[in-house]
Scaffold this motif. Sequence first.
Motif, PDB file in Angstrom:
ATOM      1  N   ALA A 124       0.815  -1.219   0.000  1.00 31.93           N
ATOM      2  CA  ALA A 124       0.000   0.000   0.000  1.00 31.93           C
ATOM      3  C   ALA A 124       0.844   1.263   0.000  1.00 31.93           C
ATOM      4  CB  ALA A 124      -0.927   0.010   1.210  1.00 31.93           C
ATOM      5  N   ALA A 125       2.150   1.124   0.173  1.00 34.38           N
ATOM      6  CA  ALA A 125       3.024   2.293   0.172  1.00 34.38           C
ATOM      7  C   ALA A 125       3.039   3.003  -1.177  1.00 34.38           C
ATOM      8  CB  ALA A 125       4.447   1.887   0.555  1.00 34.38           C
ATOM      9  N   ILE A 126       2.502   2.381  -2.215  1.00 29.46           N
ATOM     10  CA  ILE A 126       2.492   3.026  -3.528  1.00 29.46           C
ATOM     11  C   ILE A 126       1.368   4.054  -3.655  1.00 29.46           C
ATOM     12  CG2 ILE A 126       3.532   1.058  -4.675  1.00 29.46           C
ATOM     13  CD1 ILE A 126       0.821   0.212  -5.670  1.00 29.46           C
ATOM     14  N   TRP A 127       0.451   4.123  -2.685  1.00 25.65           N
ATOM     15  CA  TRP A 127      -0.663   5.060  -2.770  1.00 25.65           C
ATOM     16  C   TRP A 127      -0.245   6.437  -2.272  1.00 25.65           C
ATOM     17  CZ3 TRP A 127      -4.705   3.960  -5.604  1.00 25.65           C
ATOM     18  CH2 TRP A 127      -5.031   2.617  -5.824  1.00 25.65           C
ATOM     19  N   ARG A 128      -0.645   7.477  -3.024  1.00 27.07           N
ATOM     20  CA  ARG A 128      -0.287   8.853  -2.692  1.00 27.07           C
ATOM     21  C   ARG A 128      -1.566   9.652  -2.437  1.00 27.07           C
ATOM     22  NH1 ARG A 128       5.006   9.932  -4.492  1.00 27.07           N
ATOM     23  NH2 ARG A 128       4.547  12.154  -4.645  1.00 27.07           N
ATOM     24  N   LEU A 129      -1.621  10.297  -1.301  1.00 31.36           N
ATOM     25  CA  LEU A 129      -2.803  11.064  -0.910  1.00 31.36           C
ATOM     26  C   LEU A 129      -2.975  12.281  -1.816  1.00 31.36           C
ATOM     27  CD1 LEU A 129      -5.035  11.145   1.265  1.00 31.36           C
ATOM     28  CD2 LEU A 129      -3.515  12.576   2.633  1.00 31.36           C
ATOM     29  N   GLU A 130      -4.184  12.453  -2.378  1.00 28.27           N
ATOM     30  CA  GLU A 130      -4.473  13.572  -3.274  1.00 28.27           C
ATOM     31  C   GLU A 130      -5.269  14.673  -2.567  1.00 28.27           C
ATOM     32  OE1 GLU A 130      -4.644  11.167  -7.531  1.00 28.27           O
ATOM     33  OE2 GLU A 130      -6.506  11.616  -6.467  1.00 28.27           O
ATOM     34  N   TRP A 131      -6.397  14.301  -1.971  1.00 24.68           N
ATOM     35  CA  TRP A 131      -7.182  15.290  -1.226  1.00 24.68           C
ATOM     36  C   TRP A 131      -7.979  14.615  -0.121  1.00 24.68           C
ATOM     37  CZ3 TRP A 131     -12.233  13.906  -1.504  1.00 24.68           C
ATOM     38  CH2 TRP A 131     -12.721  13.302  -2.684  1.00 24.68           C
ATOM     39  N   VAL A 132      -8.334  15.427   0.863  1.00 24.26           N
ATOM     40  CA  VAL A 132      -9.169  14.983   1.984  1.00 24.26           C
ATOM     41  C   VAL A 132     -10.288  16.003   2.155  1.00 24.26           C
ATOM     42  CG1 VAL A 132      -9.294  14.513   4.458  1.00 24.26           C
ATOM     43  CG2 VAL A 132      -7.238  13.857   3.167  1.00 24.26           C
ATOM     44  N   LEU A 133     -11.509  15.523   2.215  1.00 25.89           N
ATOM     45  CA  LEU A 133     -12.668  16.389   2.452  1.00 25.89           C
ATOM     46  C   LEU A 133     -13.303  15.987   3.777  1.00 25.89           C
ATOM     47  CD1 LEU A 133     -15.399  17.484  -0.047  1.00 25.89           C
ATOM     48  CD2 LEU A 133     -16.085  16.446   2.114  1.00 25.89           C
ATOM     49  N   ARG A 134     -13.422  16.953   4.675  1.00 22.24           N
ATOM     50  CA  ARG A 134     -14.074  16.705   5.964  1.00 22.24           C
ATOM     51  C   ARG A 134     -15.420  17.436   5.973  1.00 22.24           C
ATOM     52  NH1 ARG A 134     -10.403  18.637  10.208  1.00 22.24           N
ATOM     53  NH2 ARG A 134     -11.334  20.675   9.867  1.00 22.24           N
ATOM     54  N   TYR A 135     -16.477  16.700   6.264  1.00 21.60           N
ATOM     55  CA  TYR A 135     -17.798  17.320   6.279  1.00 21.60           C
ATOM     56  C   TYR A 135     -18.416  17.243   7.675  1.00 21.60           C
ATOM     57  CZ  TYR A 135     -19.659  12.525   6.057  1.00 21.60           C
ATOM     58  OH  TYR A 135     -19.942  11.203   6.323  1.00 21.60           O
TER      59      TYR A 135
ATOM     60  N   SER B 144     -31.098  24.610  14.181  1.00 18.92           N
ATOM     61  CA  SER B 144     -31.831  25.163  15.325  1.00 18.92           C
ATOM     62  C   SER B 144     -31.131  24.919  16.656  1.00 18.92           C
ATOM     63  CB  SER B 144     -33.240  24.573  15.374  1.00 18.92           C
ATOM     64  OG  SER B 144     -33.186  23.157  15.527  1.00 18.92           O
ATOM     65  N   ARG B 145     -30.294  23.877  16.701  1.00 15.92           N
ATOM     66  CA  ARG B 145     -29.656  23.508  17.971  1.00 15.92           C
ATOM     67  C   ARG B 145     -28.148  23.701  17.958  1.00 15.92           C
ATOM     68  NH1 ARG B 145     -31.666  17.545  18.868  1.00 15.92           N
ATOM     69  NH2 ARG B 145     -30.610  17.822  20.858  1.00 15.92           N
ATOM     70  N   GLY B 146     -27.580  23.876  16.763  1.00 13.53           N
ATOM     71  CA  GLY B 146     -26.139  24.087  16.670  1.00 13.53           C
ATOM     72  C   GLY B 146     -25.300  22.881  17.035  1.00 13.53           C
ATOM     73  N   ILE B 147     -25.871  21.686  16.919  1.00 13.68           N
ATOM     74  CA  ILE B 147     -25.119  20.475  17.254  1.00 13.68           C
ATOM     75  C   ILE B 147     -24.751  19.714  15.988  1.00 13.68           C
ATOM     76  CG2 ILE B 147     -26.226  20.260  19.501  1.00 13.68           C
ATOM     77  CD1 ILE B 147     -27.897  17.964  18.287  1.00 13.68           C
ATOM     78  N   ILE B 148     -23.665  18.956  16.068  1.00 12.38           N
ATOM     79  CA  ILE B 148     -23.209  18.170  14.926  1.00 12.38           C
ATOM     80  C   ILE B 148     -23.947  16.838  14.900  1.00 12.38           C
ATOM     81  CG2 ILE B 148     -21.245  17.004  13.861  1.00 12.38           C
ATOM     82  CD1 ILE B 148     -19.449  19.153  14.980  1.00 12.38           C
ATOM     83  N   LYS B 149     -24.727  16.628  13.850  1.00 15.11           N
ATOM     84  CA  LYS B 149     -25.466  15.377  13.698  1.00 15.11           C
ATOM     85  C   LYS B 149     -24.579  14.302  13.088  1.00 15.11           C
ATOM     86  CE  LYS B 149     -29.532  13.357  11.431  1.00 15.11           C
ATOM     87  NZ  LYS B 149     -30.695  13.604  10.552  1.00 15.11           N
ATOM     88  N   ALA B 150     -23.708  14.694  12.169  1.00 19.31           N
ATOM     89  CA  ALA B 150     -22.828  13.731  11.509  1.00 19.31           C
ATOM     90  C   ALA B 150     -21.538  14.423  11.110  1.00 19.31           C
ATOM     91  CB  ALA B 150     -23.513  13.129  10.284  1.00 19.31           C
ATOM     92  N   LYS B 151     -20.486  13.632  11.057  1.00 16.92           N
ATOM     93  CA  LYS B 151     -19.174  14.130  10.652  1.00 16.92           C
ATOM     94  C   LYS B 151     -18.425  12.975  10.002  1.00 16.92           C
ATOM     95  CE  LYS B 151     -14.780  15.730  12.642  1.00 16.92           C
ATOM     96  NZ  LYS B 151     -14.059  16.057  13.896  1.00 16.92           N
ATOM     97  N   GLY B 152     -17.684  13.280   8.967  1.00 16.85           N
ATOM     98  CA  GLY B 152     -16.938  12.206   8.310  1.00 16.85           C
ATOM     99  C   GLY B 152     -15.904  12.754   7.350  1.00 16.85           C
ATOM    100  N   TYR B 153     -15.172  11.830   6.756  1.00 13.50           N
ATOM    101  CA  TYR B 153     -14.123  12.189   5.803  1.00 13.50           C
ATOM    102  C   TYR B 153     -14.334  11.444   4.486  1.00 13.50           C
ATOM    103  CZ  TYR B 153     -11.343  14.007   9.741  1.00 13.50           C
ATOM    104  OH  TYR B 153     -10.894  14.712  10.828  1.00 13.50           O
ATOM    105  N   LEU B 154     -14.031  12.142   3.405  1.00 14.14           N
ATOM    106  CA  LEU B 154     -13.883  11.535   2.086  1.00 14.14           C
ATOM    107  C   LEU B 154     -12.432  11.709   1.683  1.00 14.14           C
ATOM    108  CD1 LEU B 154     -17.056  12.972   0.301  1.00 14.14           C
ATOM    109  CD2 LEU B 154     -16.843  10.767   1.463  1.00 14.14           C
TER     110      LEU B 154
END
Length: 276
Positions: free
Chosen positions: A241-252, A258-268
């Motif tokens: 797997a060392a041949i894989w090169r990271l291109e981008w990371v998206l965090r959502y 109405s409550r200002g709370i995080i319902k979900a969080k993740g990465y692509l």
Amino acid sequence: MDPQNNMENEAKMFLSHAKTLRLHTGNIVNRSRLKKKCPCSPSEELQDCIQAALSDWKAATKPPSNDFPDTLDCSIPQPTDAIPPEEREELRVSVKLFLCEAGESSIRDAVEMACQTLAVSQLDSVIIAPTWPLAEGENQSLAHLQPAWEELESLVRSQRIAAIGTSDLDKDLLEQLYTWAQVKPSSNQVNLASCCVMPPDLTAFAKEFDIQLLTHNDPKELMSAATFQEAVQEGTQDLSAAIWRLEWVLRYSIIVKSRGIIKAKGYLVSAGKGSQ
């Protein structure tokens, strides 16, 4: 043959044939294995997420019915990921996009993947964290940011994004961007690790032009190449797997307005196959 070995061999075959690796961590708010840990940095959180997601993918891998795909989707669909249409107005989808080795051409791919994953037609806000290609002694400049910003503007015009923002710009560079841009930045993130108090000139400029100043604790390099390779190796038990090169990371983050709370969080995550 041991079923476990079968799954590992099939996963390795997928990885060896693919040219692009796409990964979705799922909603990490609900991942019990991650809730038991308290990552002390965003980098450690991302590393844990990648390892866990790849481990889940490997356990669910099935032999391909046809040819091996060039783009390997290592995502485990979760019912909590997609936003039901009837709830969309109640939720805010905020994204931060870290460009690693990929350029502005990857911005559209990342945004489209986020919209598809979350079942939305538009992201409420996207903050860009570009990699500054600086030589020794070279300062950040508007020219470095312009290509990525133009791509973001295109996505605003096509209504894929409602608002776009920046990260770690000082007052002078933020002013240059604001003056030049057709779609003005709505926000600018400031890293409080390097700046305990908001610079007065930046605060005054942002207030005058209605730019929201936010804080963050992301490192300049969210994940090094070596750390990413280690995470993929740990998750797949595949030393190649060392041949894989990271291109981008998206965090959502999906936030209940109405409550200002995080319902979900993740990465692509997207990675490309480099040379051995």
